[in-house]
Design a protein around this motif. Structure first.
Motif, PDB file in Angstrom:
ATOM      1  N   LEU A  72       0.862  -1.191   0.000  1.00 55.00           N
ATOM      2  CA  LEU A  72       0.000   0.000   0.000  1.00 55.00           C
ATOM      3  C   LEU A  72       0.894   1.235   0.000  1.00 55.00           C
ATOM      4  O   LEU A  72       1.517   1.568   1.000  1.00 55.00           O
ATOM      5  N   ALA A  73       0.983   1.900  -1.174  1.00 52.75           N
ATOM      6  CA  ALA A  73       1.959   2.984  -1.340  1.00 52.75           C
ATOM      7  C   ALA A  73       1.434   4.326  -0.868  1.00 52.75           C
ATOM      8  O   ALA A  73       2.202   5.185  -0.434  1.00 52.75           O
ATOM      9  N   ALA A  74       0.111   4.557  -0.954  1.00 49.68           N
ATOM     10  CA  ALA A  74      -0.439   5.863  -0.582  1.00 49.68           C
ATOM     11  C   ALA A  74      -1.955   5.775  -0.505  1.00 49.68           C
ATOM     12  O   ALA A  74      -2.549   4.778  -0.911  1.00 49.68           O
ATOM     13  N   GLU A  75      -2.556   6.849   0.012  1.00 50.19           N
ATOM     14  CA  GLU A  75      -4.021   6.951   0.019  1.00 50.19           C
ATOM     15  C   GLU A  75      -4.419   8.163  -0.797  1.00 50.19           C
ATOM     16  O   GLU A  75      -3.754   9.189  -0.754  1.00 50.19           O
ATOM     17  N   GLN A  76      -5.491   8.037  -1.501  1.00 47.78           N
ATOM     18  CA  GLN A  76      -5.898   9.063  -2.455  1.00 47.78           C
ATOM     19  C   GLN A  76      -7.392   9.366  -2.291  1.00 47.78           C
ATOM     20  O   GLN A  76      -8.233   8.731  -2.921  1.00 47.78           O
ATOM     21  N   PRO A  77      -7.730  10.329  -1.402  1.00 47.77           N
ATOM     22  CA  PRO A  77      -9.150  10.658  -1.297  1.00 47.77           C
ATOM     23  C   PRO A  77      -9.605  11.433  -2.533  1.00 47.77           C
ATOM     24  O   PRO A  77      -8.775  11.985  -3.261  1.00 47.77           O
ATOM     25  N   ALA A  78     -10.941  11.498  -2.765  1.00 50.76           N
ATOM     26  CA  ALA A  78     -11.456  12.300  -3.875  1.00 50.76           C
ATOM     27  C   ALA A  78     -11.072  13.747  -3.636  1.00 50.76           C
ATOM     28  O   ALA A  78     -11.063  14.216  -2.498  1.00 50.76           O
ATOM     29  N   GLY A  79     -10.714  14.463  -4.704  1.00 52.35           N
ATOM     30  CA  GLY A  79     -10.366  15.879  -4.575  1.00 52.35           C
ATOM     31  C   GLY A  79      -8.889  16.117  -4.382  1.00 52.35           C
ATOM     32  O   GLY A  79      -8.440  17.250  -4.326  1.00 52.35           O
ATOM     33  N   GLU A  80      -8.105  15.057  -4.253  1.00 54.05           N
ATOM     34  CA  GLU A  80      -6.653  15.234  -4.151  1.00 54.05           C
ATOM     35  C   GLU A  80      -5.960  14.540  -5.301  1.00 54.05           C
ATOM     36  O   GLU A  80      -6.539  13.677  -5.948  1.00 54.05           O
ATOM     37  N   TYR A  81      -4.698  14.933  -5.503  1.00 52.18           N
ATOM     38  CA  TYR A  81      -4.014  14.424  -6.681  1.00 52.18           C
ATOM     39  C   TYR A  81      -2.705  13.758  -6.290  1.00 52.18           C
ATOM     40  O   TYR A  81      -1.880  14.341  -5.591  1.00 52.18           O
TER      41      TYR A  81
END
Ligand code: AMP
Ligand code: MG
Length: 405
Positions: A72-81
């Motif tokens: 798991l390299a990262a988390e990406q919520p909606a609205g972020e890049y």
């Protein structure tokens, strides 16, 4: 006396678009687009996830014994890049609508993965593009999203919003003044005096106008008195595009609308149509060195008011509002029982539409007289029984105009 077809054509050939104005999206509901509109962006604007899950490289999920384990390299919520590129053996947690990071080509739904000690366990193979929404899959950049003449409803406004449009050109709405004649009328809420009836046409016409796209400027009760009526029509003509009168166009001693219209300089386009109800329907044009205006003289019976509104006034309003689809919607239906009438006038018959073996059947409502309001509440449409007919057997196919009231 002219026919229904002639009357309809005479009305509609007068219908000219009134102009344009700009409105905000918030004010655009029910208005008509005055120009074609193209999207300046693709929608969605970027490739994104259709589910809550893990963005992966599909090739990493293929051809392994037991569950695949990805870091798991990262988390990406909606609205972020997410700036970085997904490398082999990695997954990025993404929420619905979040960008799918470069390098990833598939999204594993949360329900199909297990997260354990910083690792993501996946138990089946994922193909490329699973749960990935492509940039521009809804709307391409430069695509026409709204065409001139379109009535703007919730989905059109949603589409405009999605494309970032906040203002647009629409056609000007026709401005309407309603004049209600009849000394016998009193308002609902007042005590009913002997010989009086409650005024239903005021309420009916306001309700019909609300869904028509026109803008009501004023509604006035006018006494059956030539001076009062002439003054009322004259002052309405100064600000309205369309004047709708109720009552007073027949041949009774107090039917003064025709005379009053002529006195203010209106030109009669027609009076009396070979139809039932609403035979005394009158239509006038007002010019005389000013912008044009029109007068619809509707008979007083509520049934005649509603039917002439649907057949003449509503299509006219739609057309001057710039709509392409101005005629009533129509179906063909078989009469559920025989119909008898005198020859000479087209009859608008209130019907209920029922589906029988996949075909429409028209059931005649019991009371059809123009003074009857109650059966109007039951009607899906108006069957058009041709003027020349005197007897139609059960099963005869007739045109039915669907009513919008
Ligand atoms: P008129 O066309 O004025 O001769 O009216 C025809 C019939 O419609 C008469 O029975 C009137 O009383 C009735 N009527 C006229 N205006 C209204 C109204 N605003 N509401 C209900 N009935 C009306
Ligand atoms: Mg009257």
């Amino acid at each position: 006396m002219i026919s229904y077809e002639q009357a309809k054509n005479l009305v509609m050939e007068q219908a000219k678009i009134l102009g344009k104005e700009e409105v905000t999206l918030a004010k655009a509901l029910g208005r008509v687009a005055a120009e074609d509109l193209k999207s300046k962006i693709p929608v969605p604007p970027f490739r994104n996830s259709a589910v809550d899950g893990y963005a992966v490289r599909s090739e990493d999920t293929v051809g392994q014994e037991g569950p695949v384990k990805l870091e798991l390299a990262a988390e990406q919520p909606a609205g972020e890049y997410f700036e970085k590129k997904l490398r082999r053996g990695q997954a990025v947690k993404v929420m619905t609508g979040a960008p799918v990071p470069a390098g990833a080509d598939s999204v594993v739904p949360v329900e199909e993965a297990e997260q354990k000690n910083g690792l993501i366990l996946i138990r089946r193979e994922f193909k490329p593009l699973e749960n990935v929404r492509q940039a521009g899959e809804d709307v391409k950049k430069g695509q026409t999203i709204i065409s001139r003449g379109t009535l703007l409803r919730a989905p059109h406004l949603g589409l405009l919003a999605a494309c970032g449009v906040s203002r647009l050109m629409v056609f000007r709405q026709p401005r309407v003044v309603i004049l209600i004649t009849g000394n016998e009328l009193c308002r609902p809420g007042q005590k009913l005096q002997p010989g009086k009836i409650y005024d239903s046409n005021s309420t009916i016409l306001q309700a019909l106008l609300k869904t028509s796209g026109a803008r009501l400027l004023a509604i006035k009760q006018v006494r059956d008195n030539l001076k009062a009526l002439t003054a009322a029509i004259g002052s309405a003509a100064n600000r309205a595009d369309i004047i709708i009168t109720s009552g007073g166009v027949s041949v009774g001693d107090y039917d003064l609308v025709k005379e009053a219209a002529i006195r203010v300089g209106a030109e009669q386009v027609f009076w009396k149509v070979a139809q039932k109800p609403a035979k005394p329907l009158a239509f006038y044009q007002l010019k005389k060195g000013r912008r044009p205006a029109w007068i619809f003289g509707l008979p007083g019976n509520p049934g005649a008011v509603m039917i002439s509104f649907e057949e003449y006034v509503r299509p006219f309003i739609k057309k001057v509002s710039g709509r392409q689809d101005f005629w009533p919607r129509e179906v063909e239906a078989a009469l559920a029982e025989p119909f008898r009438k005198k020859r000479g006038r087209l009859n608008f018959v209130r019907v209920r539409l029922i589906q029988v073996d996949g075909a429409w059947q028209a059931r005649l409502l019991p009371q059809q007289e123009s003074g009857i309001i109650s059966s109007l509440t039951e009607a899906d449409g108006l069957a058009l029984i041709p003027a020349e007919a005197d007897f139609l057997p059960e099963g005869t196919k007739v045109k039915v105009h669907l009513v919008e009231w």
